[in-house]
Design a protein around this motif. Structure first.
Motif, PDB file in Angstrom:
ATOM      1  N   ARG A  39      53.256  57.974  90.657  1.00  0.00           N
ATOM      2  CA  ARG A  39      52.115  57.666  91.534  1.00  0.00           C
ATOM      3  C   ARG A  39      52.243  58.467  92.824  1.00  0.00           C
ATOM      4  O   ARG A  39      53.294  58.456  93.460  1.00  0.00           O
ATOM      5  CB  ARG A  39      52.080  56.179  91.877  1.00  0.00           C
ATOM      6  N   ARG A  91      50.466  61.701  88.265  1.00  0.00           N
ATOM      7  CA  ARG A  91      49.070  61.260  88.267  1.00  0.00           C
ATOM      8  C   ARG A  91      48.358  61.818  89.491  1.00  0.00           C
ATOM      9  O   ARG A  91      48.883  61.786  90.602  1.00  0.00           O
ATOM     10  CB  ARG A  91      48.971  59.726  88.287  1.00  0.00           C
ATOM     11  N   GLU A 143      41.512  53.017  81.576  1.00  0.00           N
ATOM     12  CA  GLU A 143      41.618  51.853  82.460  1.00  0.00           C
ATOM     13  C   GLU A 143      40.329  51.055  82.533  1.00  0.00           C
ATOM     14  O   GLU A 143      40.224  50.127  83.333  1.00  0.00           O
ATOM     15  CB  GLU A 143      41.961  52.319  83.879  1.00  0.00           C
ATOM     16  N   GLY A 167      46.162  52.233  81.307  1.00  0.00           N
ATOM     17  CA  GLY A 167      46.476  51.531  82.556  1.00  0.00           C
ATOM     18  C   GLY A 167      45.997  50.101  82.394  1.00  0.00           C
ATOM     19  O   GLY A 167      44.857  49.765  82.692  1.00  0.00           O
ATOM     20  N   ASN A 224      46.580  47.453  83.930  1.00  0.00           N
ATOM     21  CA  ASN A 224      46.261  46.648  85.121  1.00  0.00           C
ATOM     22  C   ASN A 224      44.760  46.719  85.403  1.00  0.00           C
ATOM     23  O   ASN A 224      44.088  45.703  85.541  1.00  0.00           O
ATOM     24  CB  ASN A 224      47.032  47.156  86.348  1.00  0.00           C
ATOM     25  N   ASP A 225      44.251  47.939  85.473  1.00  0.00           N
ATOM     26  CA  ASP A 225      42.819  48.071  85.718  1.00  0.00           C
ATOM     27  C   ASP A 225      42.009  47.691  84.485  1.00  0.00           C
ATOM     28  O   ASP A 225      40.943  47.090  84.604  1.00  0.00           O
ATOM     29  CB  ASP A 225      42.480  49.499  86.176  1.00  0.00           C
ATOM     30  N   ARG A 252      42.350  42.339  90.524  1.00  0.00           N
ATOM     31  CA  ARG A 252      43.821  42.266  90.469  1.00  0.00           C
ATOM     32  C   ARG A 252      44.424  41.812  91.783  1.00  0.00           C
ATOM     33  O   ARG A 252      45.561  41.373  91.829  1.00  0.00           O
ATOM     34  CB  ARG A 252      44.397  43.617  90.007  1.00  0.00           C
TER      35      ARG A 252
HETATM   36  C1  PEP Z   1      46.964  50.564  85.769  1.00  0.00           C
HETATM   37  O1  PEP Z   1      45.819  50.387  86.227  1.00  0.00           O
HETATM   38  O2  PEP Z   1      47.447  49.886  84.842  1.00  0.00           O
HETATM   39  C2  PEP Z   1      47.839  51.610  86.345  1.00  0.00           C
HETATM   40  C3  PEP Z   1      48.985  51.924  85.789  1.00  0.00           C
HETATM   41  O3  PEP Z   1      47.426  52.193  87.512  1.00  0.00           O
HETATM   42  P1  PEP Z   1      47.571  51.467  88.952  1.00  0.00           P
HETATM   43  O4  PEP Z   1      48.323  50.186  88.748  1.00  0.00           O
HETATM   44  O5  PEP Z   1      48.279  52.402  89.840  1.00  0.00           O
HETATM   45  O6  PEP Z   1      46.133  51.241  89.319  1.00  0.00           O
END
Ligand code: PEP
Ligand code: MG
Length: 556
Positions: free
Chosen positions: A309, A345, A439, A460, A462-463, A473
């Protein structure tokens, strides 16, 4: 060693384990002072000198803090990043500000805090109203200085989070990415926060640094004060404030057991490949954002860096970094992983991450607005500087380029076109692999189109969870909806793998770093994961104990 106790009443609180591990330390309650009301009181003329010397002391204190920060940042990042703090220090050395503060104090007969607020607000406004963008930027420096002076006046030492004393348990309502840039495992042994989200940015950071963290604790701020002794169990979510002797003894023995388990996992992780009980090889890479993380990942046995990152670098700079500065940062940070595969990234900003030099306009729905690749498309010079740097560095490192928040084919093709043009200009024939972050549900459902443009995909989660489950989140109020192993997410992962065909797919979201659901994730067909650097040994140990099956739809 005699147990540390104090005479305050012991309080046990239950939150949600966000980052595993046990820690004991002294609480530091972190409040953003600019958003707190400080008392306004009128002083009489007999107290003018006293208030003036409070201002003098605060200025000296802040100047010292700025010089310490500058040295620290120079060591960690570079001279340019450190220059910000030195420039701020020189603003405070200017006698005009000091005379103005003292003049207002004498005329208005109000306390030092109010004088600082009034004068600095005025200065910040003046700078922001100027036509020259360079002067407009100074408004942020003035706000920063005001914040530091107010902290100092209120008796809180004006340090950044990085300069916290050793053995600190950081207590915060919510940590913003710009705050967490300076968090360090040298000082912070635990984090308590009111946020509950497993994928909140501060949660990610805590896991990456291997700092135990508990979130979602109601009454946190009513229960803990700066200086209290606190035990944090990031695995169970248990928090004890002012522990008695028996709680401290229990902590000491649990910690010894935890350290032994950790040491065993580390030994296995370094020595062995992550192969499941039924012989399936899993590539376990790491997520990182600094040289410290990269080193931790490689020492812990990571196969590479699945997600590097770059936001902390761009957020900690006060000016638009050049390609040369970014390349230097990459070379420095990635050094411990030289020889291994690394995905860098592209800058993923927007929404809650907003470098001050871009002056991004406020948006009504920031998480549904310009984020990730959308910002890079709006600022092509920012994209170009990064690609130049990455291409230069790819001469010495094995790199992949990850594009954040892809939704459409153009989001990828624009980047690919620029990479090809720059590579030609730089005479680079061996291009880095190009990957798209998946994502959003839209990207997941159009993998068959997107795959024509890329060499690999990285999910990704998380998103992907935030946008599929419609649960922010960073929003503790909807954390019960933020279910990153919900059937809908698992179904999307299977669909992505299926539609990607021969294009490799890995996961770099937090879902891959949870031992208890690892089998479920691998059973979708995922064979490559990237987890927080500190979790690599633990996750590799779990892979070794896991039995997975080849999904039915893949056998046919
Ligand atoms: C995600 O969204 O899962 C991801 C790895 O990116 P970040 O957490 O940096 O948004
Ligand atoms: Mg993301």
């Amino acid at each position: 060693m005699s147990p540390q106790i104090n005479n305050n009443r012991m309080i046990s609180l239950q939150g949600k384990g966000i980052s595993r591990g046990l820690a004991k330390g002294n609480a530091f309650v972190y409040l953003d002072i600019l958003h707190r009301d400080s008392e306004l009181y009128v002083i009489d003329s007999a107290h003018i000198d006293e208030e003036k010397s409070r201002i003098d002391r605060a200025i000296r204190d802040v100047q010292q803090g700025l010089i310490i920060d500058a040295k620290h940042i120079e060591k960690k990042l570079n001279k340019n990043a450190a220059a910000i703090f030195l420039a701020q220090e020189s603003i405070l050395s200017d006698s005009t500000i000091l005379s103005e503060l003292k003049r207002i104090l004498e005329e208005d007969l109000i306390n030092a805090e109010q004088v600082v607020r009034t004068v600095f607000r005025l200065y910040a406004r003046k700078f922001r109203e100027m036509d020259n963008p360079l002067f407009q930027d100074k408004g942020d420096d003035i706000d920063d200085l005001s914040r530091r002076l107010l902290l100092s006046l209120s008796g809180i030492h004006a340090h950044s989070l990085e300069n916290l004393p050793p053995q600190t348990i950081l207590v915060a309502r919510r940590l913003l990415p710009s705050d967490t840039v300076f968090l360090s495992r040298d000082s912070t042994v635990g984090v308590l926060a009111e946020f509950a989200g497993m994928a909140a940015h501060a949660a990610l950071l805590a896991r990456e640094l291997g700092i135990p963290c508990v979130g979602g604790i109601s009454d946190l701020f009513e229960s803990v004060n700066t200086g209290d002794i606190v035990i944090v169990d990031g695995t169970t979510g248990n928090v004890v404030i002012n522990p008695d002797i028996s709680a401290v003894k229990k902590y000491d023995s649990s910690r010894i057991i935890a350290l032994k388990i950790q040491a065993k996992a580390l030994k296995i992780s370094r020595a062995e490949k992550a192969t499941t009980l039924n012989g399936v090889n899993i590539s376990v890479m790491a997520n990182a954002r600094s040289k410290e993380d990269v080193k931790l990942a490689i020492e812990g046995g990571a196969d590479g860096i699945g997600l590097f990152r770059t936001e902390p670098f761009f957020l900690s700079s006060k000016h638009f970094p050049t390609d040369i500065e970014f390349a230097d940062f990459l070379r420095y940070s990635l050094k411990p992983a030289q020889g291994k595969y690394i995905n860098v990234r592209l800058l993923d900003i927007g929404a809650d991450k907003n470098p001050i030099y871009l002056h991004l306009p406020p948006e009504p729905d920031p998480f549904l607005g310009r984020r990730g690749i959308r910002i890079l498309r709006a600022y092509p010079e920012l994209l170009e500087a990064q690609l130049r740097a990455i291409l230069e560095v790819s001469k010495e490192f094995t790199l992949g380029i990850l594009i954040p928040l892809v939704v459409t084919e153009e989001d990828i093709s624009i980047v690919v076109k620029m990479i090809r043009e720059l590579a030609e200009e730089l005479c680079i024939s061996d291009l880095p692999r190009i990957g798209a972050m998946i994502e959003t549900p839209a990207a997941a459902l159009s993998v068959s189109l997107l795959k024509q443009h890329v060499d690999f995909f990285s999910i990704g989660s998380n998103d992907l969870t935030q946008y599929t489950m419609v649960a922010g989140r960073e929003n503790p109020l909807v954390s019960e909806y933020f279910i990153d192993d919900h059937p809908s997410i698992l179904r999307l992962i299977r669909l992505i793998i299926d539609e990607a065909g021969s294009i490799p797919v890995s996961i770099c979201g937090e879902v891959a770093g949870r031992n208890e659901i690892l089998a479920k994730i691998l059973n979708t067909g995922i064979r490559s994961i990237s987890v927080s650097a500190s979790l690599v040994p633990d996750i590799k140990s779990t892979v070794l104990k896991t039995m997975i099956y080849e999904p039915d739809y893949r056998k046919n």
